[in-house]
Design a protein around this motif. Structure first.
Motif, PDB file in Angstrom:
ATOM      1  N   PHE A  16       0.818  -1.209   0.000  1.00 25.30           N
ATOM      2  CA  PHE A  16       0.000   0.000   0.000  1.00 25.30           C
ATOM      3  C   PHE A  16       0.854   1.262   0.000  1.00 25.30           C
ATOM      4  N   LYS A  17       0.638   2.110  -0.963  1.00 20.98           N
ATOM      5  CA  LYS A  17       1.348   3.393  -1.131  1.00 20.98           C
ATOM      6  C   LYS A  17       2.862   3.200  -1.106  1.00 20.98           C
ATOM      7  N   GLY A  18       3.319   2.079  -1.654  1.00 24.44           N
ATOM      8  CA  GLY A  18       4.746   1.802  -1.723  1.00 24.44           C
ATOM      9  C   GLY A  18       5.295   1.083  -0.502  1.00 24.44           C
ATOM     10  N   GLY A  19       4.418   0.714   0.437  1.00 23.98           N
ATOM     11  CA  GLY A  19       4.841  -0.039   1.613  1.00 23.98           C
ATOM     12  C   GLY A  19       5.092  -1.492   1.257  1.00 23.98           C
ATOM     13  N   THR A  20       5.217  -2.328   2.273  1.00 18.64           N
ATOM     14  CA  THR A  20       5.462  -3.751   2.037  1.00 18.64           C
ATOM     15  C   THR A  20       4.396  -4.595   2.711  1.00 18.64           C
ATOM     16  N   GLY A  21       4.185  -5.786   2.167  1.00 20.10           N
ATOM     17  CA  GLY A  21       3.243  -6.714   2.781  1.00 20.10           C
ATOM     18  C   GLY A  21       1.796  -6.360   2.497  1.00 20.10           C
ATOM     19  N   THR A  44      -7.349  -0.222  10.860  1.00 25.07           N
ATOM     20  CA  THR A  44      -6.411  -0.770   9.884  1.00 25.07           C
ATOM     21  C   THR A  44      -5.435  -1.671  10.612  1.00 25.07           C
ATOM     22  N   CYS A  45      -5.251  -2.874  10.110  1.00 24.43           N
ATOM     23  CA  CYS A  45      -4.324  -3.837  10.691  1.00 24.43           C
ATOM     24  C   CYS A  45      -3.067  -3.899   9.821  1.00 24.43           C
ATOM     25  N   VAL A  46      -1.940  -3.551  10.431  1.00 28.32           N
ATOM     26  CA  VAL A  46      -0.639  -3.607   9.762  1.00 28.32           C
ATOM     27  C   VAL A  46       0.162  -4.691  10.489  1.00 28.32           C
ATOM     28  N   PRO A  47       0.194  -5.912   9.941  1.00 26.85           N
ATOM     29  CA  PRO A  47       0.869  -7.008  10.635  1.00 26.85           C
ATOM     30  C   PRO A  47       2.384  -6.807  10.702  1.00 26.85           C
ATOM     31  N   PRO A  48       3.054  -7.522  11.599  1.00 30.40           N
ATOM     32  CA  PRO A  48       4.509  -7.421  11.692  1.00 30.40           C
ATOM     33  C   PRO A  48       5.167  -7.631  10.328  1.00 30.40           C
ATOM     34  N   SER A  51       4.013  -2.590   6.058  1.00 33.16           N
ATOM     35  CA  SER A  51       4.087  -1.145   6.269  1.00 33.16           C
ATOM     36  C   SER A  51       3.204  -0.424   5.262  1.00 33.16           C
ATOM     37  N   ILE A  52       2.924   0.825   5.579  1.00 32.90           N
ATOM     38  CA  ILE A  52       2.264   1.746   4.653  1.00 32.90           C
ATOM     39  C   ILE A  52       3.344   2.702   4.189  1.00 32.90           C
ATOM     40  N   GLY A  53       3.473   2.897   2.887  1.00 32.14           N
ATOM     41  CA  GLY A  53       4.522   3.756   2.345  1.00 32.14           C
ATOM     42  C   GLY A  53       4.332   5.217   2.711  1.00 32.14           C
ATOM     43  N   GLN A  54       5.408   5.960   2.625  1.00 28.19           N
ATOM     44  CA  GLN A  54       5.367   7.393   2.906  1.00 28.19           C
ATOM     45  C   GLN A  54       4.448   8.079   1.901  1.00 28.19           C
ATOM     46  N   HIS A  55       3.600   8.973   2.387  1.00 26.62           N
ATOM     47  CA  HIS A  55       2.690   9.710   1.518  1.00 26.62           C
ATOM     48  C   HIS A  55       2.316  11.031   2.186  1.00 26.62           C
ATOM     49  N   VAL A  56       1.753  11.933   1.404  1.00 31.18           N
ATOM     50  CA  VAL A  56       1.421  13.283   1.869  1.00 31.18           C
ATOM     51  C   VAL A  56      -0.087  13.429   1.983  1.00 31.18           C
ATOM     52  N   HIS A  57      -0.522  14.133   3.002  1.00 36.48           N
ATOM     53  CA  HIS A  57      -1.931  14.502   3.147  1.00 36.48           C
ATOM     54  C   HIS A  57      -2.040  15.998   2.948  1.00 36.48           C
ATOM     55  N   SER A  58      -2.856  16.402   2.008  1.00 31.02           N
ATOM     56  CA  SER A  58      -3.070  17.808   1.735  1.00 31.02           C
ATOM     57  C   SER A  58      -4.540  18.127   1.961  1.00 31.02           C
TER      58      SER A  58
END
Length: 69
Positions: A16-21, A44-48, A51-58
């Motif tokens: 998701f958004k460049g994350g992993t898993g 939101t469940c982010v298992p071990p 990750s969720i990739g870095q992103h911007v909120h505008s």
């Protein structure tokens, strides 16, 4: 409004958004319930190892309540 667990929508996303898993999100409210005032109200469940990739909120923001981890 009363929503039962079996009525909630759960989706999964991989990298998701460049994350992993793979993460999963369960929406407590759908877009029409948010009335244009928010994007997501849910859990939101982010298992071990995932990750969720870095992103911007505008024009909006995120609030987190960590249950564990």
């Amino acid at each position: 409004m009363i929503k039962r667990a079996k009525e909630l929508n759960t989706t999964t996303a991989t990298d998701f958004k460049g994350g992993t898993g793979t993460i999963s999100s369960t929406r407590f409210l759908e877009d029409e319930n948010l009335k244009g005032l928010g994007r997501l109200f849910g859990i939101t469940c982010v298992p071990p190892g995932a990750s969720i990739g870095q992103h911007v909120h505008s024009g909006d923001f995120e609030t987190y309540y960590m249950l564990k981890g």
